[in-house]
Design a protein around this motif. Sequence first.
Motif, PDB file in Angstrom:
ATOM      1  N   SER A 194       0.824  -1.201   0.000  1.00  0.00           N
ATOM      2  CA  SER A 194       0.000   0.000   0.000  1.00  0.00           C
ATOM      3  C   SER A 194       0.861   1.255   0.000  1.00  0.00           C
ATOM      4  O   SER A 194       1.984   1.271   0.534  1.00  0.00           O
ATOM      5  CB  SER A 194      -0.910   0.002   1.229  1.00  0.00           C
ATOM      6  OG  SER A 194      -1.555   1.248   1.374  1.00  0.00           O
ATOM      7  N   HIS A 195       0.322   2.320  -0.580  1.00  0.00           N
ATOM      8  CA  HIS A 195       1.007   3.622  -0.531  1.00  0.00           C
ATOM      9  C   HIS A 195       1.177   4.085   0.906  1.00  0.00           C
ATOM     10  O   HIS A 195       2.080   4.884   1.197  1.00  0.00           O
ATOM     11  CB  HIS A 195       0.193   4.672  -1.295  1.00  0.00           C
ATOM     12  CG  HIS A 195      -0.066   4.337  -2.728  1.00  0.00           C
ATOM     13  ND1 HIS A 195       0.889   4.485  -3.710  1.00  0.00           N
ATOM     14  CD2 HIS A 195      -1.174   3.856  -3.349  1.00  0.00           C
ATOM     15  CE1 HIS A 195       0.381   4.123  -4.882  1.00  0.00           C
ATOM     16  NE2 HIS A 195      -0.869   3.732  -4.690  1.00  0.00           N
ATOM     17  N   THR A 200       8.876   0.687   2.861  1.00  0.00           N
ATOM     18  CA  THR A 200       8.715   0.630   1.410  1.00  0.00           C
ATOM     19  C   THR A 200       8.868  -0.772   0.850  1.00  0.00           C
ATOM     20  O   THR A 200       8.493  -1.021  -0.296  1.00  0.00           O
ATOM     21  CB  THR A 200       9.731   1.549   0.723  1.00  0.00           C
ATOM     22  OG1 THR A 200      11.067   1.154   1.120  1.00  0.00           O
ATOM     23  CG2 THR A 200       9.503   3.005   1.119  1.00  0.00           C
ATOM     24  N   ALA A 201       9.390  -1.707   1.651  1.00  0.00           N
ATOM     25  CA  ALA A 201       9.595  -3.072   1.154  1.00  0.00           C
ATOM     26  C   ALA A 201       8.533  -4.041   1.661  1.00  0.00           C
ATOM     27  O   ALA A 201       8.568  -5.225   1.318  1.00  0.00           O
ATOM     28  CB  ALA A 201      10.985  -3.579   1.554  1.00  0.00           C
ATOM     29  N   MET A 202       7.589  -3.552   2.458  1.00  0.00           N
ATOM     30  CA  MET A 202       6.646  -4.465   3.104  1.00  0.00           C
ATOM     31  C   MET A 202       5.487  -4.836   2.182  1.00  0.00           C
ATOM     32  O   MET A 202       4.893  -3.977   1.521  1.00  0.00           O
ATOM     33  CB  MET A 202       6.084  -3.847   4.383  1.00  0.00           C
ATOM     34  CG  MET A 202       5.237  -4.831   5.196  1.00  0.00           C
ATOM     35  SD  MET A 202       4.599  -4.128   6.721  1.00  0.00           S
ATOM     36  CE  MET A 202       3.158  -3.247   6.129  1.00  0.00           C
ATOM     37  N   PHE A 203       5.159  -6.121   2.179  1.00  0.00           N
ATOM     38  CA  PHE A 203       3.959  -6.632   1.517  1.00  0.00           C
ATOM     39  C   PHE A 203       3.094  -7.289   2.584  1.00  0.00           C
ATOM     40  O   PHE A 203       3.599  -8.012   3.440  1.00  0.00           O
ATOM     41  CB  PHE A 203       4.316  -7.633   0.425  1.00  0.00           C
ATOM     42  CG  PHE A 203       4.748  -6.988  -0.865  1.00  0.00           C
ATOM     43  CD1 PHE A 203       3.874  -6.913  -1.949  1.00  0.00           C
ATOM     44  CD2 PHE A 203       6.017  -6.430  -0.996  1.00  0.00           C
ATOM     45  CE1 PHE A 203       4.257  -6.320  -3.127  1.00  0.00           C
ATOM     46  CE2 PHE A 203       6.413  -5.827  -2.178  1.00  0.00           C
ATOM     47  CZ  PHE A 203       5.528  -5.770  -3.251  1.00  0.00           C
ATOM     48  N   SER A 204       1.793  -7.046   2.500  1.00  0.00           N
ATOM     49  CA  SER A 204       0.890  -7.549   3.530  1.00  0.00           C
ATOM     50  C   SER A 204      -0.388  -8.069   2.887  1.00  0.00           C
ATOM     51  O   SER A 204      -0.614  -7.931   1.676  1.00  0.00           O
ATOM     52  CB  SER A 204       0.571  -6.438   4.533  1.00  0.00           C
ATOM     53  OG  SER A 204      -0.234  -6.925   5.593  1.00  0.00           O
ATOM     54  N   GLN A 270       0.123   0.083  -4.451  1.00  0.00           N
ATOM     55  CA  GLN A 270       1.246   0.413  -5.324  1.00  0.00           C
ATOM     56  C   GLN A 270       1.716  -0.822  -6.085  1.00  0.00           C
ATOM     57  O   GLN A 270       2.193  -0.738  -7.213  1.00  0.00           O
ATOM     58  CB  GLN A 270       2.393   0.980  -4.498  1.00  0.00           C
ATOM     59  CG  GLN A 270       3.576   1.447  -5.321  1.00  0.00           C
ATOM     60  CD  GLN A 270       4.603   2.163  -4.477  1.00  0.00           C
ATOM     61  OE1 GLN A 270       4.253   2.880  -3.539  1.00  0.00           O
ATOM     62  NE2 GLN A 270       5.869   1.966  -4.779  1.00  0.00           N
ATOM     63  N   ASP A 271       1.550  -1.986  -5.450  1.00  0.00           N
ATOM     64  CA  ASP A 271       1.982  -3.233  -6.071  1.00  0.00           C
ATOM     65  C   ASP A 271       1.242  -4.394  -5.409  1.00  0.00           C
ATOM     66  O   ASP A 271       0.779  -4.278  -4.267  1.00  0.00           O
ATOM     67  CB  ASP A 271       3.498  -3.415  -5.887  1.00  0.00           C
ATOM     68  CG  ASP A 271       4.085  -4.508  -6.758  1.00  0.00           C
ATOM     69  OD1 ASP A 271       3.349  -5.049  -7.621  1.00  0.00           O
ATOM     70  OD2 ASP A 271       5.278  -4.829  -6.584  1.00  0.00           O
ATOM     71  N   PHE A 288      11.887  -8.333   0.154  1.00  0.00           N
ATOM     72  CA  PHE A 288      10.686  -7.740   0.723  1.00  0.00           C
ATOM     73  C   PHE A 288      10.609  -8.085   2.204  1.00  0.00           C
ATOM     74  O   PHE A 288      11.414  -8.872   2.723  1.00  0.00           O
ATOM     75  CB  PHE A 288       9.427  -8.216  -0.021  1.00  0.00           C
ATOM     76  CG  PHE A 288       9.045  -9.650   0.233  1.00  0.00           C
ATOM     77  CD1 PHE A 288       8.032  -9.972   1.128  1.00  0.00           C
ATOM     78  CD2 PHE A 288       9.705 -10.683  -0.423  1.00  0.00           C
ATOM     79  CE1 PHE A 288       7.672 -11.293   1.362  1.00  0.00           C
ATOM     80  CE2 PHE A 288       9.348 -12.007  -0.189  1.00  0.00           C
ATOM     81  CZ  PHE A 288       8.336 -12.308   0.698  1.00  0.00           C
ATOM     82  N   SER A 289       9.649  -7.494   2.908  1.00  0.00           N
ATOM     83  CA  SER A 289       9.460  -7.786   4.322  1.00  0.00           C
ATOM     84  C   SER A 289       7.990  -8.056   4.581  1.00  0.00           C
ATOM     85  O   SER A 289       7.112  -7.684   3.797  1.00  0.00           O
ATOM     86  CB  SER A 289       9.936  -6.624   5.199  1.00  0.00           C
ATOM     87  OG  SER A 289       9.187  -5.452   4.938  1.00  0.00           O
ATOM     88  N   LEU A 290       7.721  -8.713   5.705  1.00  0.00           N
ATOM     89  CA  LEU A 290       6.369  -9.075   6.098  1.00  0.00           C
ATOM     90  C   LEU A 290       5.827  -8.080   7.128  1.00  0.00           C
ATOM     91  O   LEU A 290       6.599  -7.322   7.730  1.00  0.00           O
ATOM     92  CB  LEU A 290       6.352 -10.487   6.676  1.00  0.00           C
ATOM     93  CG  LEU A 290       6.680 -11.607   5.680  1.00  0.00           C
ATOM     94  CD1 LEU A 290       6.745 -12.952   6.395  1.00  0.00           C
ATOM     95  CD2 LEU A 290       5.656 -11.652   4.549  1.00  0.00           C
TER      96      LEU A 290
END
Length: 309
Positions: A194-195, A200-204, A270-271, A288-290
């Motif tokens: 999310s924006h 900046t590397a986190m995906f959730s 954003q992605d 990436f990070s969690l």
Amino acid sequence: MLSVPASRPNAYTGSPIDRADTRRNDAEWIAAALAHPETLFTPVWRSRSLMKGVEDGHPEAVLLTGAAAEAVRMAGGPWAFLGMWEQRPVFAVDCSAAEDPLPLLPEGMGGFTDLRQVAGLLPPGEASVLAHARGLMHWRTRHRFCGVCGHECAPRSAGNAMQCTNCNAQHFPRTDPAVIMLVVRDGRCLLGHSHRFPNTAMFSTLAGFVEPGESLEEAVRREVMEEAGIEVGDVLYHSSQPWPFPSSIMLGFHAEGLSDDIRIDPEELQDARWFTRDQLRDPAAHGFSLPRVDSIARRLIEDWLEQTP
């Protein structure tokens, strides 16, 4: 679709407090409890909670009694009865009006810390008590006027309700339901960036608020389609987590993805990507990070990993 049970309680759950709602309208009992030297008070200062041991990596909640509690209450902020903890009354008190509340306290009482930074390290139950206090004080400080006629409200039920001084409308703390879901398909799961994420590397996991007239399952399917363009089939409940930052409850699900092609809504994400189990087990190696360890998002991911080969 695999059913993944919750492996352990989520952060901010498991409160040791008996909310003792029958005491809230007993004005004489509340007055006596407020004056008793052994009554416990958990102070909230600008959405932060009083703790010690944070610098050492062993945080614990600090609850005040006696003169220390009275000094914080003299800051003049709202308060509310939370309930009973081991036969002792517990109140939340907001001291945000003080520019620096620490001079009000004896030395060695710790400092005010954002609960979300240390919730995973607190002793069992303490994070829940502090979250309860924080959420209730946020509501008290931001709902001082009637949503019906605009006049000032007065606290009722020992701070757990507000009543308009003009039209007598009653107002209660609200909790906004939000669905949060791990979408899985063919041994992969869907995560988004999310924006709004500070990292900046986190995906959730994807998440969103439930809309009026909508079931939880419908909210899951709608949010995933809106944010990532993925069709969802079965939706299975996992667990819930209070998230009083400021006033939500997260309702966690695992969901069956029925399509592969991701089409993100650029205003929401954003992605977004499909991740394999190997990537999730070593996110740093894959760039990436969690999500944070106290979040239900992290629990949804970890429980899925533990229950699948």
